[in-house]
Each structure stands twice: as C-alpha cells, then as structure tokens.
Enzyme design. Structure first.
Site, PDB file in Angstrom:
ATOM      1  N   ASP A 179       0.811  -1.222   0.000  1.00 13.86           N
ATOM      2  CA  ASP A 179       0.000   0.000   0.000  1.00 13.86           C
ATOM      3  C   ASP A 179       0.850   1.280   0.000  1.00 13.86           C
ATOM      4  O   ASP A 179       0.656   2.160   0.856  1.00 13.86           O
ATOM      5  CB  ASP A 179      -0.937   0.015   1.229  1.00 13.86           C
ATOM      6  N   GLU A 185     -11.352   0.888  -3.335  1.00 10.45           N
ATOM      7  CA  GLU A 185     -10.550   1.326  -2.180  1.00 10.45           C
ATOM      8  C   GLU A 185      -9.414   2.232  -2.643  1.00 10.45           C
ATOM      9  O   GLU A 185      -9.336   2.588  -3.814  1.00 10.45           O
ATOM     10  CB  GLU A 185      -9.991   0.105  -1.427  1.00 10.45           C
TER      11      GLU A 185
HETATM   12  C1  6LW Z   1      -5.741  -1.948   2.091  1.00  9.18           C
HETATM   13  C2  6LW Z   1      -6.559  -1.934   0.891  1.00  9.18           C
HETATM   14  C3  6LW Z   1      -5.919  -3.015   0.214  1.00  9.18           C
HETATM   15  O1  6LW Z   1      -6.119  -1.108   3.089  1.00  9.18           O
HETATM   16  O2  6LW Z   1      -5.632  -3.952   1.118  1.00  9.18           O
HETATM   17  O3  6LW Z   1      -4.622  -3.442  -1.628  1.00  9.18           O
HETATM   18  C4  6LW Z   1      -5.840  -3.393   2.374  1.00  9.18           C
HETATM   19  N1  6LW Z   1      -5.544  -2.909  -0.991  1.00  9.18           N
HETATM   20  O4  6LW Z   1      -6.492  -0.806   0.125  1.00  9.18           O
HETATM   21  C5  6LW Z   1      -4.806  -3.870   3.307  1.00  9.18           C
HETATM   22  O5  6LW Z   1      -3.528  -3.613   2.766  1.00  9.18           O
END
Ligand code: 6LW
Length: 495
Positions: A14, A174
């Site tokens: 991330d 996300e």
């Molecule tokens: C993170 C989310 C994700 O918060 O996995 O790859 C979660 N994306 O954005 C945990 O890393």
C-alpha cells in the site's frame, strides 16, 4: 536507463508517496507489526532507503492482541505548509486517524481521530481546506469513496460525509487519492481486491467534490490479464511528479513463486510504473496498462544506478529501521549490541496472536541463505519463517530434560509437527536456512559438520494458503520463561 521492479522488495504494501524539494518519501502499511508505517526516502524513485516509522510509540497505535493482517492498514503520506501528515486506519478498532510531524526523521504527533468510517483514508489540501476521503459509506449508508472536509487542527468534521465516486463496478473499491493536475481533479482508486484481479482505476472532475467522470479506458493499470507472468496483483497506487515534470505511479503488486505457480509468500511489494498524460487530459500507465518487471526509460538519468542490497546482517541494518516486532513488544526482553542480540523468552508462543519475544526482518527475495549462531541455556530459541501465528516454520535449539536439540517444526494451519529433532551436545549451533522460490531447507552446523534436517514448501506460507495481507518475515525468537538466548553472525544473503 533500465530499472527493475519491485523497487522496494519484501512485505511493504500500500505505498503512498510525496515529494518535498528533490526528495521523495514513501510510507507503507504494517498491520500487526510494530513500529507502524515504515518510511523510506529516495532521490531517484528507484533507490529507497528506510528512514524510520510514523508510529513509534505504543500510545500512538493500539495493537494489543490485534488479529494478524489487522491493525495498521493503508496509509497516505502528504506534505502541506511545511508539515508531513500520515493518515491511516487501525482496521481492528475501525478508527481512521492521522499524525503529523515537521521533521520526518523525528517523532510524529499523537493520533488525531476522524469520525468518518471505511479504510484507506486520504488527505487533500487546497485553499485552507482539508478534504478527507476514504472508502466507506455516507451518512445514509451508501457505499463508495466518501469525502468530508475536516478541521486539520482537531480532525473534526466540518461537512457531512458524501459519496463522490462509486468506481467502475469492480469489487472492493478502495485506496482513494485526490490530486489537482492541470486544472482537473483526479480521483485515483483501486478495485478488484488486492489479489489476482487487482487494478487501478480513476475518474476526473471540475472540483474536489466532483462530479467525477470515469476514465473511459479503465482500468488504467492491471496485470490481471497477463497469464504466466511473475508480477500479479498490481493496484493500489499513488501518483508523484518528478523534477522533469514526468508523472509516475508507486503501487503495490506481488511476485508469484513461478510463472505458472500462482502462490506468493513474500507479501505485497512496491512497484514503479511511468504515467503519461495525453492532450485530452486523461493519463495512461505502464506498458499498455501493465506493470513490467523491467522498464526502459529516458525519464531517469542514464547515470542513476539501481543498487540492490544483497545481504542483511546485524551490522548493515538498523534495529529501529529495518526490524520490527509483533504487536506490543516488552522492551525489557530485547537487548541489542552492534553484532549481537539477546532475547528473553516468555510463556507467549509464536502460535498466539499476541506478543511473543520476536524481532523480524522481511524476506526480500526468493533465493537466499539465512545463517545465524544461536545459543541458549533453557527454553527454545531460533529462526522462524513467519507468515502469521498459524503459518510459520521454526528452526530452533531447544533444551529439555534430555539435553539440547535442534528442531525443525512446521506449523501449517491445524497441522503442527516437529519434522525432525537432532541431539546436539552443546548449548549453541549455527542454523542455516537455504531458500529457493519453492522450498526452504534447514541445515544445522555443529562441530564443523552439516546435518540436513528437512525441507518445507514455501507455498504453505503464501497468502493464498494463509490468507491476509502480509508476507514472510525472518524472525528471531525466544520462547519459555527463563529462556535467555543469544544470536550472532546473522546474515541473510540474497543470490
Ligand atoms: C488496504 C486496501 C488493500 O487497506 O488492502 O490493496 C488493504 N488494498 O487498500 C490492506 O492492505
């Protein structure tokens, strides 16, 4: 010049990046490990040096007994008016918060909570206003990327949380990041889940609150259609502009064990991909929307050399920058010297989602030889290849009523088994683990002789088997009340 991906190897998921003068800074998520949110700096985007962590005090982050892959989720790192801000989520307490510092090499503030739900918080500053985005739900329960304005001094919400974009239909929208570039507001996001279907998508609009129109050719970046390619799970990115005005994306991805072997155990790592703006104001990324293991570019000067650190030792690493603990370490159980580590064991074992005496460094590549001299008077101490409390391989010296043994123990879900134990007539031994993409092999050296204890497949420590968001740590540990163990000559040498 050519550079290789990943640019930061080992479990550093991330990534979020910002640039101050001519230095780039990078932050990553850290889950149940402490200190939280590792930081790096770079002058050229391809050589990254660890500089510390944002969450260095236990009062800043509640990690007590958090589940593995809980705790600290994806951060956003930003610089505004001479101050660095890092915002993230404690996923276990479901609390979004931020910390700040005026000196990125020093301590960060206490956390300031923001009363907006969801994960992956983002901060954007403009005209004295601070916008706070996350993937969550608005006040009516409608899901998407939500936004509110906050008072940056207190974290208090100044406006209701409002959905500003719902993505392109991929699951798990996300990782929002908002930017203003050439008059447009761009909202970058990830969709597809942080697995094989991962992707980066984006939209743009005329104001920080939208309305946002999706890039017609989304996803702008994904490797999901590249079969037989080592780099998969590409997504969750952040944009940054270099001194030459070129744009780049730092994002996560993972390397599977082999071209046709869809397991990954090293965790999600940091990749660098060029971004190019077209005349219509939309941007593209990578090689036809994919991330390569090697990019040829004229954006980075020819004389810049990508240096790869080929070994980790006690002497060439720093305890507070390269190593980390599980959850709430008790500092009295660790004693550091330049070339020696002393650990005091407790009754908490590696099988518990708790705080065993453990200090780990990321396994950064597939092929490696890990060596360490270990000695102890009682209990058990050694090296663990640690994915989580239910998935770890331990290679250790153990003292019981019959004397000293070296043991190789595999912990794979419900199966826990000591595969082999050999008696040694000393309280010390040299432990050697040889790692290839597919297997670890365990060798002990005593009295100048090598004894091979066994092998174990790497895939049982992979995310596909263990689940979760982390990767293998090379942990040094001690277990048992009264166990005092010494570690020296540690070396993890990469091929
Ligand atoms: C993170 C989310 C994700 O918060 O996995 O790859 C979660 N994306 O954005 C945990 O890393």
């Amino acid at each position: 010049m050519r550079f290789n991906n990943p640019v930061v190897k080992g479990m550093y998921p991330d990534p979020s990046v910002c640039k101050v003068k001519d230095t780039y800074y990078l932050a990553c998520s850290s889950f149940q490990y402490f200190p939280g949110v590792p930081l790096f700096e770079s002058k050229d985007l391809i050589n990254w040096k660890p500089i510390g962590h944002c969450l260095t005090r236990q009062s800043q982050i509640q990690l007590d007994k958090v589940n593995s892959s809980g705790g600290v989720f994806a951060p956003t790192l930003r610089y505004h008016n001479g101050r660095f801000y890092m915002t993230t989520t404690n996923d276990t307490t479901r609390q979004n918060f931020y910390v700040w510092t005026d000196d990125i090499y020093g301590e960060w503030s206490d956390p300031i909570n923001v009363d907006q739900g969801g994960i992956d918080p983002d901060l954007y500053f403009e005209d004295g206003k601070a916008y706070f985005m996350s993937n969550g739900a608005d006040d009516h329960g409608r899901g998407g990327i939500v936004q509110c304005q906050i008072d940056i001094e207190t974290g208090c919400k100044l406006t209701p949380s409002r959905v500003i974009w719902q993505g392109t239909g991929g699951r798990y929208l996300e990782a929002p990041h908002l930017y203003k570039i050439n008059g447009w507001y761009y909202l970058l996001a990830a969709e597809g889940g942080t697995e094989y279907g991962h992707m980066v998508t984006y939209a743009r609009g005329p104001s920080p609150g939208g309305p946002f129109e999706a890039y017609p050719l989304n996803p702008v970046l994904t490797n999901r259609n590249l079969g037989g390619y080592e780099i998969q799970g590409v997504g969750h990115g952040d944009l940054v502009q270099d001194n030459g005005g070129n744009w780049w994306m730092l994002h996560l991805g993972f390397r599977q064990i082999g071209r046709w072997f869809a397991y990954h155990h090293l965790g999600r790592e940091v990749f660098l991909t060029p971004v190019t703006f077209g005349e219509n104001g939309w941007f593209t990324a990578g090689d036809n929307g994919t991330t390569l293991s090697c990019f040829e570019t004229d954006r980075i000067p020819e004389e810049v050399v990508q240096n790869e650190k080929k070994s980790d030792t006690f002497e060439n690493t720093e305890w507070d920058k390269d190593w980390c603990y599980l959850r709430l370490p008790r500092s009295g159980n660790y004693s550091f010297e330049r070339n020696r580590l002393t650990l005091k064991g407790t009754e908490i074992s590696l099988d518990q989602a708790d705080t065993p005496t453990f200090i780990g460094i990321r396994q950064r590549d597939f092929n490696a030889v890990i060596t360490c001299d270990v000695s102890l008077e009682s209990g058990e101490a050694g090296i663990t290849l640690y994915m989580d409390e239910n998935h770890h391989y331990d290679f250790a010296i153990r003292k019981d009523e019959n004397g000293y043994k070296v043991i190789e123990r595999l912990n794979i879900g419900d199966i826990k088994s000591i595969e082999k134990a050999v008696d040694i007539h000393h309280s010390c031994a040299s432990l050697i683990i040889r790692s290839t993409p597919n297997a670890y092999s365990f060798v002990v050296q005593v009295d100048g002789k090598e004894i091979h204890l066994g092998t174990a497949q790497t895939k049982y420590l992979s995310s596909e088997v263990a689940g979760g968001f982390t990767g293998v740590m090379i942990g040094l540990y001690a277990y048992g009340e009264g166990c005092l163990a010494e570690f020296s000559n540690f070396k993890c040498e990469y091929a």
